[in-house]
Design an enzyme around this catalytic site. Structure first.
Site, PDB file in Angstrom:
ATOM      1  N   ASP A  62       0.784  -1.248   0.020  1.00 35.12           N
ATOM      2  CA  ASP A  62      -0.288  -0.012   0.216  1.00 35.12           C
ATOM      3  C   ASP A  62       0.884   1.195  -0.033  1.00 35.12           C
ATOM      4  OD1 ASP A  62       0.971  -0.219   2.588  1.00 35.12           O
ATOM      5  OD2 ASP A  62      -1.186  -0.661   3.420  1.00 35.12           O
ATOM      6  N   ASN A 128      -7.390  -2.569  14.142  1.00 36.26           N
ATOM      7  CA  ASN A 128      -8.947  -3.062  14.122  1.00 36.26           C
ATOM      8  C   ASN A 128      -9.113  -4.072  12.966  1.00 36.26           C
ATOM      9  OD1 ASN A 128      -8.247  -1.832  11.834  1.00 36.26           O
ATOM     10  ND2 ASN A 128      -9.595  -0.003  11.654  1.00 36.26           N
ATOM     11  N   HIS A 130      -7.168  -4.302  10.239  1.00 36.50           N
ATOM     12  CA  HIS A 130      -7.081  -4.251   8.961  1.00 36.50           C
ATOM     13  C   HIS A 130      -5.365  -4.904   8.466  1.00 36.50           C
ATOM     14  CE1 HIS A 130      -4.836  -0.303   9.956  1.00 36.50           C
ATOM     15  NE2 HIS A 130      -4.001  -0.804   9.233  1.00 36.50           N
ATOM     16  N   GLU A 135      -9.898  -1.696   5.319  1.00 37.45           N
ATOM     17  CA  GLU A 135     -10.406  -1.277   6.700  1.00 37.45           C
ATOM     18  C   GLU A 135     -11.531  -2.362   6.908  1.00 37.45           C
ATOM     19  OE1 GLU A 135      -8.864   0.375   8.574  1.00 37.45           O
ATOM     20  OE2 GLU A 135      -8.363   2.351   8.138  1.00 37.45           O
TER      21      GLU A 135
HETATM   22  C1  GLP Z   1      -0.454   0.768   8.595  1.00 40.88           C
HETATM   23  C2  GLP Z   1      -0.138  -0.351   7.341  1.00 40.88           C
HETATM   24  C3  GLP Z   1      -0.311  -1.729   7.685  1.00 40.88           C
HETATM   25  C4  GLP Z   1       0.260  -2.100   9.042  1.00 40.88           C
HETATM   26  C5  GLP Z   1      -0.511  -1.289  10.041  1.00 40.88           C
HETATM   27  C6  GLP Z   1       0.131  -1.965  11.572  1.00 40.88           C
HETATM   28  O1  GLP Z   1      -1.971   0.864   8.604  1.00 40.88           O
HETATM   29  N1  GLP Z   1      -0.967   0.264   6.276  1.00 40.88           N
HETATM   30  O2  GLP Z   1       0.053  -2.391   6.461  1.00 40.88           O
HETATM   31  O3  GLP Z   1       0.194  -3.648   9.006  1.00 40.88           O
HETATM   32  O4  GLP Z   1      -0.216  -0.019   9.762  1.00 40.88           O
HETATM   33  O5  GLP Z   1       0.841  -1.029  12.057  1.00 40.88           O
HETATM   34  P1  GLP Z   1       2.423  -1.202  12.964  1.00 40.88           P
HETATM   35  O6  GLP Z   1       3.100  -2.354  12.322  1.00 40.88           O
HETATM   36  O7  GLP Z   1       2.909  -0.075  13.096  1.00 40.88           O
HETATM   37  O8  GLP Z   1       1.540  -1.849  13.936  1.00 40.88           O
END
Ligand code: GLP
Length: 236
Positions: A62, A128, A130, A135
């Site tokens: 993404d 949440n 995702h 989402e």
């Molecule tokens: C972002 C990314 C996700 C990731 C999520 C969790 O929203 N788009 O790919 O898994 O954050 O982030 P973290 O690994 O910092 O908890």
């Protein structure tokens, strides 16, 4: 589902690197990559290893809409800093956040995924549920698409920006079906704040309300957790 529980992030990094190494040795050529704090230990371990990706392709999950690849908050920049500077790939794809034509940007990206089927996809998970930026409520049959980020995701990601108002409100993300097309998926999650969602995703009902729950339907999933994120699971 193969669940590995580690004691600390150093062990997590080694375990993650070992999953990449095994696939690479088995001939994998296309690696799906993720951003966020979660995969950093794996990228650090890969960066310090002798693994060679110079004959491989990477495809990231993404990107924020409206950020250029050179912007220090872009996921493209993140990948350069945390992995590509040390481990260059033959070709690395990240959705083009600077292309504001969403239909064109997302169709082009889905074509890239179709032309380069992903052998191993690493994933983090949002609080949440995702995955990528899909989402809750995103259809399981979704392909690469534009997403309006939820307030909780904007708040969670604000820590990487000077001001919460600087966090982009939209992103391009591989869809759930694009992610599920990977031959092997490696999900990682660390810390107490991920315990509840890991329980819901891995042991709760498979529902579009919890995007990561779809992973229960994938035939080849490896999960790396620490004791905190695994705390609510019924592990034997
Ligand atoms: C972002 C990314 C996700 C990731 C999520 C969790 O929203 N788009 O790919 O898994 O954050 O982030 P973290 O690994 O910092 O908890």
């Amino acid at each position: 589902m193969n669940i590995i529980v580690v004691d600390n992030l150093a062990q997590a990094g080694q375990a993650g690197k070992d999953v990449f190494a095994k696939e690479l040795n088995n001939g994998a050529k296309v690696f799906g990559l993720a951003t966020g704090s979660t995969p950093i230990s794996t990228y650090d371990a890969i960066g310090n290893s002798d693994l060679d990706f110079s004959d491989c392709i990477s495809i990231n999950l993404d990107e924020y809409v409206g950020l250029k690849s050179t912007d220090s908050q872009s996921y493209h920049y993140f990948m350069q800093k945390h992995l590509f500077d040390k481990k260059p790939f033959k070709k690395s794809y990240v959705p083009d956040g600077s292309n504001l034509d969403a239909a064109k940007a997302t169709e082009d990206y889905e074509k890239i995924i179709n032309q380069n089927p992903i052998d191993l996809q690493i994933l983090g998970i949002g609080r949440n549920g995702h995955i990528g930026f899909n989402e809750p409520g995103t259809p399981f049959d979704s392909l690469t698409h534009e997403i309006n980020l939820t307030e909780s995701t904007i708040e969670a990601n604000a820590r990487f920006f000077e001001n919460i108002n600087d966090v982009p409100r939209k992103a391009y993300s591989m869809g759930i079906a694009s992610i599920m097309g990977a031959k092997h998926i490696l999900l990682e999650a660390f810390g107490t704040q991920k315990a509840e969602i890991i329980k819901a995703a891995l042991e709760g009902p498979v529902t579009e309300d919890v995007p990561a729950s779809v992973l229960q339907k994938h035939p080849n999933i490896t999960v790396i957790l620490d004791r905190d994120s695994a705390a609510q699971l019924n592990l034997n």
